[in-house]
Motif scaffolding. Structure first.
Motif, PDB file in Angstrom:
ATOM      1  N   PRO A   7       5.411  -1.477  -5.513  1.00 38.22           N
ATOM      2  CA  PRO A   7       5.332  -1.132  -6.943  1.00 38.22           C
ATOM      3  C   PRO A   7       6.516  -1.700  -7.710  1.00 38.22           C
ATOM      4  N   VAL A  61       1.789   2.842   1.269  1.00 38.42           N
ATOM      5  CA  VAL A  61       0.851   2.047   0.483  1.00 38.42           C
ATOM      6  C   VAL A  61       1.087   0.566   0.712  1.00 38.42           C
ATOM      7  N   TYR A  62       0.043  -0.202   0.460  1.00 36.05           N
ATOM      8  CA  TYR A  62       0.175  -1.651   0.482  1.00 36.05           C
ATOM      9  C   TYR A  62       0.924  -2.113  -0.769  1.00 36.05           C
ATOM     10  N   GLY A  63       1.778  -3.120  -0.605  1.00 35.12           N
ATOM     11  CA  GLY A  63       2.438  -3.717  -1.744  1.00 35.12           C
ATOM     12  C   GLY A  63       3.720  -3.014  -2.134  1.00 35.12           C
ATOM     13  N   SER A 100      -9.432   1.077   0.816  1.00 29.90           N
ATOM     14  CA  SER A 100      -8.586  -0.097   1.052  1.00 29.90           C
ATOM     15  C   SER A 100      -9.211  -0.961   2.130  1.00 29.90           C
ATOM     16  N   ASN A 108       6.294  -5.677   2.393  1.00 27.16           N
ATOM     17  CA  ASN A 108       5.122  -5.627   1.523  1.00 27.16           C
ATOM     18  C   ASN A 108       4.414  -4.283   1.603  1.00 27.16           C
ATOM     19  N   TYR A 109       5.155  -3.260   2.005  1.00 27.27           N
ATOM     20  CA  TYR A 109       4.624  -1.895   2.063  1.00 27.27           C
ATOM     21  C   TYR A 109       5.674  -0.959   1.469  1.00 27.27           C
ATOM     22  N   THR A 110       5.254   0.204   1.058  1.00 23.75           N
ATOM     23  CA  THR A 110       6.185   1.153   0.443  1.00 23.75           C
ATOM     24  C   THR A 110       5.838   2.571   0.875  1.00 23.75           C
ATOM     25  N   SER A 138      -4.188   5.608  -6.077  1.00 29.23           N
ATOM     26  CA  SER A 138      -3.387   4.546  -5.468  1.00 29.23           C
ATOM     27  C   SER A 138      -4.144   3.219  -5.447  1.00 29.23           C
ATOM     28  N   HIS A 162      -2.324  -0.382  -5.191  1.00 35.91           N
ATOM     29  CA  HIS A 162      -1.520  -0.061  -4.010  1.00 35.91           C
ATOM     30  C   HIS A 162      -2.224   1.006  -3.181  1.00 35.91           C
TER      31      HIS A 162
END
Length: 311
Positions: free
Chosen positions: A177, A173-175, A256, A222-224, A242, A247
């Motif tokens: 959490p 995911v982006y970002g 997205s 910046n990703y997870t 999400s 995210h």
């Protein structure tokens, strides 16, 4: 054949938009097609114009013909089999493969491949989707179970309904959490404007219960990398949830923004990683793990390198 009757309130909407909002399981294009086919009546008069404005007090009737069985053809398409016996088969689905035939995808589907591998499959659970217990989106990869007998089909569907079958996904995911774990409990229904999309929709407006549990596995700048566990199985559930919490899944073309990461992706970075269920005959638990596709692992490696370079 199914009929629906509506007594319209003061809407002022076009007929196709009105019916699409009243019947969220039908796309607007499907509604328009039914109107053109003479399946819609307004005040007991056949109406073939989608642009007619529905007025307060109008009685609107729509007849939906029974779906015609598709002509299913067996095709010799390679299958990545994770587990198989005389009751069920668990596969690792590749990206780009549609699960069952539908308008626009009459061939080259998982069902077409299964018909060549399992000659006795037709008719199990219905002629249009033989053996299919649950779905994966076209560009979502990973473990999917298919029933080979009617008994197995009913038993496996009951497990999904009772939430005893465990389905785990890996997604990038982006970002980042703010917490390590969480639960998203938001109902999902057809998007009120774009009928090809799903969205968070209140239950009173047609949304259905949807619960997704998640746990951060690895932070990549910046990703997870996230592990998702489904409690329910709504269309696009993980993708919608999400995106709703800010995210979205990397590479998701619908939910997205299309940001290039230097790795070619066939679709969204979402993989059905592990499937645990009870065997419909023996009662023993089966756990199948599907290795992520090469492009998924390449993306993780690229994000790891990028994260280290920024430290």
């Amino acid at each position: 054949m199914t009929e629906f009757y509506f007594e319209a309130e003061d809407t002022g909407e076009r007929l196709d938009r009105y019916l699409a909002s009243e019947l969220p399981d039908l796309s607007r294009s499907r509604v328009q097609s039914l109107i053109e086919q003479g399946c819609v009546y307004v005040n007991n008069n056949e109406c073939t114009s989608k642009k007619v404005v529905v007025k307060s007090g109008d009685l609107v009737t729509i007849t939906i013909p029974e779906a015609q069985p598709l002509e299913l053809e067996a095709e010799n398409i390679p299958l990545d089999i994770l587990y198989e016996d005389d009751q069920l088969i668990i596969l690792n689905k590749a990206a780009g493969i549609v699960v069952h035939p539908a308008p626009g995808h009459p061939k080259g589907t998982l069902v077409n491949a299964l018909l060549a591998h399992c000659p006795n499959l037709p008719g199990i659970g219905g002629v249009q989707r033989p053996g299919i217990v649950h779905r994966l989106d076209k560009d979502t990869t990973g473990a999917i179970v298919v029933a080979k007998t009617e008994q197995a089909h009913q038993h496996l569907q009951a497990q999904l309904k009772a939430k005893t079958a465990r389905r785990e996904y890996l997604g990038i995911v982006y970002g980042a959490p703010k917490t390590e774990t969480g639960t998203i409990d938001l109902p999902i229904g057809r998007h009120p404007i774009d009928r090809k999309k799903m969205a968070v929709v209140p239950v009173e407006k047609g949304g259905r219960e949807a619960v997704t549990h998640w746990q951060a596995q690895e932070r990549l700048g910046n990703y997870t990398l996230v592990c998702f566990q489904l409690e329910t199985g709504r269309t696009h559930q993980i993708r919608v949830h999400s995106a709703q919490i800010g995210h979205p899944i990397v590479g998701d073309p619908i939910y997205s923004s299309a940001r290039s990461l230097g790795v070619n992706l066939s679709g969204q970075a979402l993989h059905a990683w592990r499937l645990k269920l009870q065997h419909p005959v023996t009662g023993e638990y089966i756990e199948a793990t599907a290795a992520p596709p090469v492009e998924f692992t390449k993306l993780i490696e690229a994000l790891r390198r990028r994260s280290l370079q920024r430290m």
